[in-house]
Design an enzyme around this catalytic site. Structure first.
Site, PDB file in Angstrom:
ATOM      1  N   HIS A  75       0.796  -1.237   0.000  1.00  0.00           N
ATOM      2  CA  HIS A  75       0.000   0.000   0.000  1.00  0.00           C
ATOM      3  C   HIS A  75       0.824   1.280   0.000  1.00  0.00           C
ATOM      4  O   HIS A  75       0.269   2.366  -0.108  1.00  0.00           O
ATOM      5  CB  HIS A  75      -0.990  -0.006   1.165  1.00  0.00           C
ATOM      6  N   CYS A  79       2.063   6.848  17.671  1.00  0.00           N
ATOM      7  CA  CYS A  79       0.921   7.025  18.535  1.00  0.00           C
ATOM      8  C   CYS A  79       0.864   5.874  19.519  1.00  0.00           C
ATOM      9  O   CYS A  79       0.619   4.754  19.128  1.00  0.00           O
ATOM     10  CB  CYS A  79      -0.360   7.018  17.716  1.00  0.00           C
TER      11      CYS A  79
END
Lengths: 391, 357
Positions: A205, A329
């Protein structure tokens, strides 16, 4: 919308999407013995050859996986386990300090749960590794090293590493060298065979293929213990029913991206250079991070002194501009980037960073939109950051 | 108007954000990450600071169709709420951390950042009314009313606050959440203190302040009637968990009357000794009109969900004095005295101050 976050994920190429849909309409498990199975198998093997051909590998060296994180884990843990089980005192992992979390956390896990010792390789102020530090590390510990891992190009600041030199140093000591080339394939020339690496991670991707499919290129003579046990697919190293449509689309995307790399890089680097120039004009005190020359063509990474990257992202997002703080994160809370910190940035500079990454659909209009919104966003973000009580 | 909706992951703040969108505001959702280590905070339905709560908030924002971010307020929360909580107990007072969080975090650090970033106001799911007249009133749902923990807000803070839920009962809010397809519609209410994972406040304080054995003394005789492992763990009015060695001469239960940090002493006595008719407080905030020069006849509430009693309230500089019409039992220093003016349209918050004794 101005999408300036292609390093996070980039739109699928039309040819990959069409190949995906066409293949997904066909039934057949590539491990089945009947005609439908053979047809699926043929598609998988043709895809394997396609990937191998453009990346300088032999088809038997291509192991299809569920994507970059899996390939990185398979390389780091799999090679570690296999080489330690051959020689129990071989339990050292050498890794760069600026790896993606898919490598970093796999290495940490080995250290916490498998008794691995870790040698961290430092980087310089632009995020670049020095082959001499690897040489010194291996001179001291070569006998204990199970695997060396260092990325081809950094996902945050875009710095391209001297992979061939690093791989040569590892080869001198007979230690397998893995490289996470997720950001590199299609962006810079990548040749598995010529680079001398033992294992290479690539994912779909980031180069116009589907999410959830990738490969580990693994040299035949490098042992790896599987993460997934089951039907014995992929050299018995990666069990699981083959995702025929995903693999076909992945192979189309890899071929298209690699064959078009030079033209792509020239076009996107020109756009990127314009972006850098105009960001500097709009915000003169900006700090440009990463290697100015040995760099991914689509990557621009800045620190905006006196701002928090989080606040800038929110303000730009509200103006339809998608970018990234480039930071990991954990618990949904932005941590200062380990990459910036490894490059010697302090906490404030690390937190003030934004990454803009261009890709195959980027246009001049995206940059115009960013430059139109940026100065006001920086002003506001500065005012917000000024409220922070000194710690 | 651009507004920032603070979304805890619970049903109230989700519906508040949805109503702000329906009212025509340009709404951005923000979840406040308050825990330095989320694992140590309450999990699931009981808290507002866990990963699960963050996911619930994000999901609600998706359904409502608003941008959503997580803001890291852990350091500020730790300094202004958690450390303050511990320090207050150590000083023999009984703090209200929710009130402190409103005063220092939600309507200060978050509001200030929001304004700097170009937002006009903060929207929360508190159950209280704040109408066009700028007056803060109790919610129509008296059982859920949170005006007590909002009474500390100044005029400037209230002017930038929106409480869309004050005219609804909790049951109505839940029904609306279900209608809006919000998965948090039947999420249980949060309780207690979000940063004390197991609900054991005494254990939490002991971990922070250490064991400090001392004496429990009878107020009338001065006799030592028991021992404790830390005076900070007691609250005025407390009856349970005293573990007294000797029963009172009259055989009646004894209560904590006061805590003296200096001597690490807990003083106990009979219930009637807890009766207080004069309440002294500091740092008054007055938002129910102009600050009064003369004493005001009103009602006061002395702790969250506590009884309301008629009183005369007088302000004098940084001090507030409330003369209660009937005595109240168990008034703890550190809690807020909130003055209300009875009103058929919802009792109006006049002002508040921190009780000193």
């Amino acid at each position: 919308m101005a999408y300036l976050d292609h390093a996070a994920t980039t739109p699928m190429l039309d040819e990959a999407l069409e190949a995906y849909v066409a293949t997904a309409r066909e039934v057949g498990n590539a491990s089945s013995l009947h005609a439908a199975g053979r047809r699926a198998r043929r598609r998988v093997e043709e895809s394997r050859e396609q990937v191998a051909a453009v990346l300088g590998a032999r088809p038997s060296e291509v192991i299809f996986t569920g994507g970059g994180t899996e390939s990185d884990n398979l390389a780091v843990k799999g090679i570690f386990w296999a080489r330690r089980s051959a020689r129990p005192d071989r339990r050292r992992v050498v890794s760069s300090a600026v790896e993606h979390h898919a490598v970093l956390d796999a290495v940490d896990w080995l250290s916490q749960h498998e008794g691995a010792e870790v040698g961290w390789l430092p980087v310089d102020a632009v995020g670049r590794l020095d082959p001499q530090t690897l040489r010194a590390e291996l001179a001291a510990h070569a006998d204990q090293v199970a695997v060396v891992t260092a990325m081809w190009a950094n996902n945050e600041v875009g710095t391209v590493q001297p992979v061939a030199e690093l791989a040569a140093v590892a080869a001198e000591h007979g230690v397998p060298f893995h490289t996470d080339a997720i950001q590199a394939v299609g962006q810079v020339p990548v040749d598995f065979g010529a680079s001398g690496v033992a294992a290479l991670t690539v994912t779909g991707h980031k180069l116009g293929g589907p999410t959830g499919v990738g490969a580990l290129l693994l040299a035949r003579d490098v042992p790896a213990t599987p993460l997934l046990h089951g039907g014995g697919q992929e050299r018995d190293i990666r069990s699981g029913t083959l995702d025929t449509a995903g693999i076909v689309a992945f192979a189309v995307a890899v071929e298209t991206a690699v064959k078009g790399q030079q033209e792509y890089a020239a076009r996107v680097a020109a756009l990127r250079d314009d972006l850098i120039e105009r960001v500097r004009q709009a915000v003169p005190e900006v700090i440009y991070n990463g290697d100015p020359t040995d760099r991914l063509p689509g990557n621009a990474h800045f620190s905006f002194p006196g701002c928090e990257g989080d606040a800038l992202l929110l303000l730009l997002d509200a103006q339809g501009i998608a970018c990234s703080t480039g930071s990991a994160c954990s618990a949904g809370v932005a941590q200062p980037s380990h990459v910036l910190l490894a490059m010697g940035a302090d906490d404030d500079r690390a937190r003030s960073s934004l990454r803009f990454t261009l890709g195959h659909t980027s246009t001049q209009a995206d940059i115009d939109a960013l430059i139109a919104a940026l100065p006001a966003a920086v002003d506001r973000a500065r005012r917000a950051a000024a409220l922070r009580t000194p710690r | 108007m651009r507004v920032l909706a603070a979304m805890s992951g619970g049903v109230d703040s989700a519906v508040a954000a949805a109503r702000a969108v329906a009212a025509g505001y340009d709404v951005t959702g923000v979840h406040l990450a308050l825990a330095r280590n989320p694992q140590t905070y309450r999990t699931g339905a009981r808290g507002c600071c866990t990963l699960e709560d963050s996911r619930d908030a994000r999901r609600a924002a998706d359904v409502i169709g608003i941008p959503f971010y997580v803001w890291d307020m852990a350091d500020r929360f730790h300094e202004d709420v958690v450390d303050d909580f511990v320090a207050e107990y150590a000083a023999g007072r009984t703090p209200n951390p929710c009130l402190r969080c409103n005063e220092k975090i939600k309507f200060a650090a978050v509001l200030d950042r929001a304004v700097a970033l170009g937002f006009d106001a903060v929207v929360t799911g508190h159950h209280a009314r704040l109408g066009a007249d700028g007056l803060l009133r109790r919610s129509v749902d008296l059982a859920k009313d949170q005006s007590y923990v909002l009474a500390v807000l100044t005029r400037e803070q209230l002017d930038r606050s929106i409480f869309p839920l004050g005219d609804s009962t909790k049951a109505q809010v839940r029904a609306e959440a279900a209608e809006r397809g919000l998965a948090v519609a039947d999420k249980p209410d949060s309780h207690d203190i979000c940063f004390i994972a197991d609900g054991d406040t005494r254990g939490f304080l002991a971990g922070r302040l250490g064991e400090a054995p001392g004496e429990v003394v009878d107020a009338s005789t001065g006799a030592v009637v028991g021992s404790h492992s830390g005076a900070y763990a007691y609250t005025v009015g407390q009856r349970r968990g005293l573990h007294l060695d000797r029963p009172a001469p009259d055989g009646r239960p004894r209560y904590v009357l006061s805590i003296t940090p200096k001597t690490n002493t807990v003083t106990v006595g009979p219930a009637e000794a807890l009766d207080v008719s004069d309440v002294h407080a500091v740092r008054p905030v007055w938002t129910g009109g102009a600050r009064p020069d003369a004493p005001v006849e009103c009602e006061v509430q002395l702790r969250a969900h506590g009884d309301v009693v008629p009183a005369t309230v007088a302000l004098d500089g940084d001090r507030l004095h409330a003369e209660l019409r009937r005595p109240v039992r168990g008034v703890a220093a550190g809690q807020a005295v909130v003055a209300y003016r009875p009103d058929p349209a919802g009792d109006v918050v006049l002002g508040s101050a921190t009780i000193t004794g």
